[in-house]
Design a protein around this motif. Structure first.
Motif, PDB file in Angstrom:
ATOM      1  N   LYS A  86      52.962  46.652  37.373  1.00  0.00           N
ATOM      2  CA  LYS A  86      52.041  47.775  37.586  1.00  0.00           C
ATOM      3  C   LYS A  86      50.743  47.544  36.799  1.00  0.00           C
ATOM      4  O   LYS A  86      49.645  47.698  37.319  1.00  0.00           O
ATOM      5  CB  LYS A  86      52.735  49.050  37.092  1.00  0.00           C
TER       6      LYS A  86
ATOM      7  N   ARG B 282      48.611  44.858  38.304  1.00  0.00           N
ATOM      8  CA  ARG B 282      47.850  45.358  39.466  1.00  0.00           C
ATOM      9  C   ARG B 282      46.617  46.126  38.996  1.00  0.00           C
ATOM     10  O   ARG B 282      45.559  46.052  39.599  1.00  0.00           O
ATOM     11  CB  ARG B 282      48.738  46.244  40.343  1.00  0.00           C
ATOM     12  N   GLU B 283      46.783  46.863  37.915  1.00  0.00           N
ATOM     13  CA  GLU B 283      45.657  47.623  37.342  1.00  0.00           C
ATOM     14  C   GLU B 283      44.546  46.672  36.885  1.00  0.00           C
ATOM     15  O   GLU B 283      43.376  46.928  37.081  1.00  0.00           O
ATOM     16  CB  GLU B 283      46.138  48.445  36.137  1.00  0.00           C
TER      17      GLU B 283
ATOM     18  N   ALA C 283      44.022  43.672  38.049  1.00  0.00           N
ATOM     19  CA  ALA C 283      43.407  43.099  39.259  1.00  0.00           C
ATOM     20  C   ALA C 283      42.435  44.096  39.898  1.00  0.00           C
ATOM     21  O   ALA C 283      41.395  43.696  40.439  1.00  0.00           O
ATOM     22  CB  ALA C 283      44.488  42.697  40.251  1.00  0.00           C
ATOM     23  N   LYS C 284      42.784  45.377  39.818  1.00  0.00           N
ATOM     24  CA  LYS C 284      41.923  46.413  40.391  1.00  0.00           C
ATOM     25  C   LYS C 284      40.593  46.473  39.630  1.00  0.00           C
ATOM     26  O   LYS C 284      39.522  46.570  40.225  1.00  0.00           O
ATOM     27  CB  LYS C 284      42.642  47.758  40.262  1.00  0.00           C
ATOM     28  N   ARG C 285      40.685  46.382  38.316  1.00  0.00           N
ATOM     29  CA  ARG C 285      39.450  46.403  37.517  1.00  0.00           C
ATOM     30  C   ARG C 285      38.625  45.146  37.787  1.00  0.00           C
ATOM     31  O   ARG C 285      37.400  45.191  37.879  1.00  0.00           O
ATOM     32  CB  ARG C 285      39.775  46.540  36.028  1.00  0.00           C
TER      33      ARG C 285
ATOM     34  N   SER D 154      38.499  43.548  40.521  1.00  0.00           N
ATOM     35  CA  SER D 154      37.918  43.610  41.877  1.00  0.00           C
ATOM     36  C   SER D 154      36.570  44.331  41.903  1.00  0.00           C
ATOM     37  O   SER D 154      35.814  44.164  42.849  1.00  0.00           O
ATOM     38  CB  SER D 154      38.891  44.275  42.848  1.00  0.00           C
ATOM     39  N   VAL D 155      36.302  45.144  40.882  1.00  0.00           N
ATOM     40  CA  VAL D 155      35.004  45.843  40.863  1.00  0.00           C
ATOM     41  C   VAL D 155      34.155  45.409  39.658  1.00  0.00           C
ATOM     42  O   VAL D 155      33.179  46.058  39.308  1.00  0.00           O
ATOM     43  CB  VAL D 155      35.204  47.383  40.845  1.00  0.00           C
TER      44      VAL D 155
ATOM     45  N   LYS E 123      35.453  37.267  47.356  1.00  0.00           N
ATOM     46  CA  LYS E 123      36.575  38.054  46.813  1.00  0.00           C
ATOM     47  C   LYS E 123      36.797  37.660  45.365  1.00  0.00           C
ATOM     48  O   LYS E 123      36.576  36.493  45.003  1.00  0.00           O
ATOM     49  CB  LYS E 123      37.856  37.765  47.600  1.00  0.00           C
TER      50      LYS E 123
ATOM     51  N   TYR F 213      40.127  39.810  30.543  1.00  0.00           N
ATOM     52  CA  TYR F 213      41.085  40.033  31.632  1.00  0.00           C
ATOM     53  C   TYR F 213      42.260  39.064  31.502  1.00  0.00           C
ATOM     54  O   TYR F 213      43.415  39.432  31.664  1.00  0.00           O
ATOM     55  CB  TYR F 213      40.413  39.815  32.996  1.00  0.00           C
TER      56      TYR F 213
END
Ligand code: URA
Length: 285
Positions: free
Chosen positions: A97, A100-101, A103-105, A107-108, A120, A199
């Motif tokens: 989880k 994924r968080e 990776a979400k950060r 991504s932006v 990407k 990261y």
């Protein structure tokens, strides 16, 4: 490092539902652990964040604070508290989880200029509890298109290496020093690596691999901040964030210099021995 009371980050969090608040507190707690592992011994925290981080109490969602009731910028400085004691390792579900968080950060992310030219982001992929984490330099054209690390020609060779070691690709984690493709596949600049490194550190702390394999000079330089060349360093055990690290040649180098494969295989055998494993028998074609 200051987690300021009433900062925009904090106030945004306080207006979110409790599960997101809990997740954020958990991420901050993990980040505090990295800082501690890296030698930070003091943090400035507001009293409420310190209580939550140190007690790790389940959060009761704080009521949204009307703008007029928010603390004024002139509030007294927050108390200094010591870094929290060691926490038990988080389980695989929590790690997944949290990954994924991350990776979400990613991504932006706009922390460095590479975001302007990416297609990407490439956060890395694989097992959330791997024995081995492979770290390369940065995404190339194929990776930039697909958002996956090491899927081009060098990636195919890395897959062969992983499988020769007796693992499937999804049993290890594969990532990079930078998460966005440098234009024309140039080497990432020091500032780009520095911006992206937090990261990777988060990922390492969540994955807790038994061994990191640093692929090539850029990965080694980015992690260990050394000027020593990969030819000298390969095959020698090092350590990063308390995890044993084996530097070896990058698969792209092996595509140009196949003789180096022998050295890489020696290094991978050392990794297997370190893990108490033996290479599987070679399959006859
Ligand atoms: N080279 C890298 O260093 N990383 C990739 O993901 C692909 C090629």
């Amino acid at each position: 490092m200051i987690f300021a009371a009433g900062s925009s980050d904090n106030s945004a969090v306080q207006n979110e539902p409790s599960n997101l608040y809990d997740q954020t507190v958990e991420q901050i707690r993990q980040y505090v652990e990295y800082l501690r592992d890296e030698g930070t011994r003091e943090l400035e925290l507001d009293a409420e964040s310190a209580r939550r981080l140190l007690n790790k109490t389940p959060a009761v969602a704080p009521k949204p604070v009307p703008p007029s009731a928010k603390p004024m910028q002139t509030s007294p400085p927050p108390p200094r508290v010591a870094a929290p004691p060691a926490q038990p390792t988080i389980n695989a579900v929590e790690a997944e989880k949290a990954l994924r968080e991350v990776a979400k950060r990613v991504s932006v992310c706009t922390l460095c200029p590479l975001h302007q030219t990416r297609t990407k982001t490439v956060p890395g992929q694989g097992s959330s509890h791997p024995e081995i984490m492979f770290i390369g330099e940065g995404p190339g054209a194929d990776e930039d298109q697909q958002g996956l690390a090491f899927v081009g020609k060098a990636g195919q060779l890395l897959t062969k290496i992983v499988e020769a070691m007796g693992f499937k690709r999804d049993e290890v984690f594969i990532g990079n020093i930078v998460k966005c493709r440098p234009p024309d596949n140039r080497v990432p600049l020091p500032d780009e690596m520095t911006a992206c490194l937090p990261y990777l550190k988060e990922q390492i702390a969540l994955l807790q691999p038994k061994v990191i394999v640093a692929l090539g000079a850029t990965a080694v330089k980015g992690l260990l901040n050394t000027q020593t060349g990969i030819t000298k360093l390969r095959g020698q055990w090092m350590s990063y964030q308390g995890i044993d690290l084996m530097p070896t040649y990058h698969p792209a180098y092996l595509l140009r210099n196949p003789d180096g494969k022998r050295d890489v295989w020696e290094d991978m055998k050392a990794v297997l021995e370190h893990l108490g494993r033996t290479p599987p028998p070679v399959k006859k074609q």
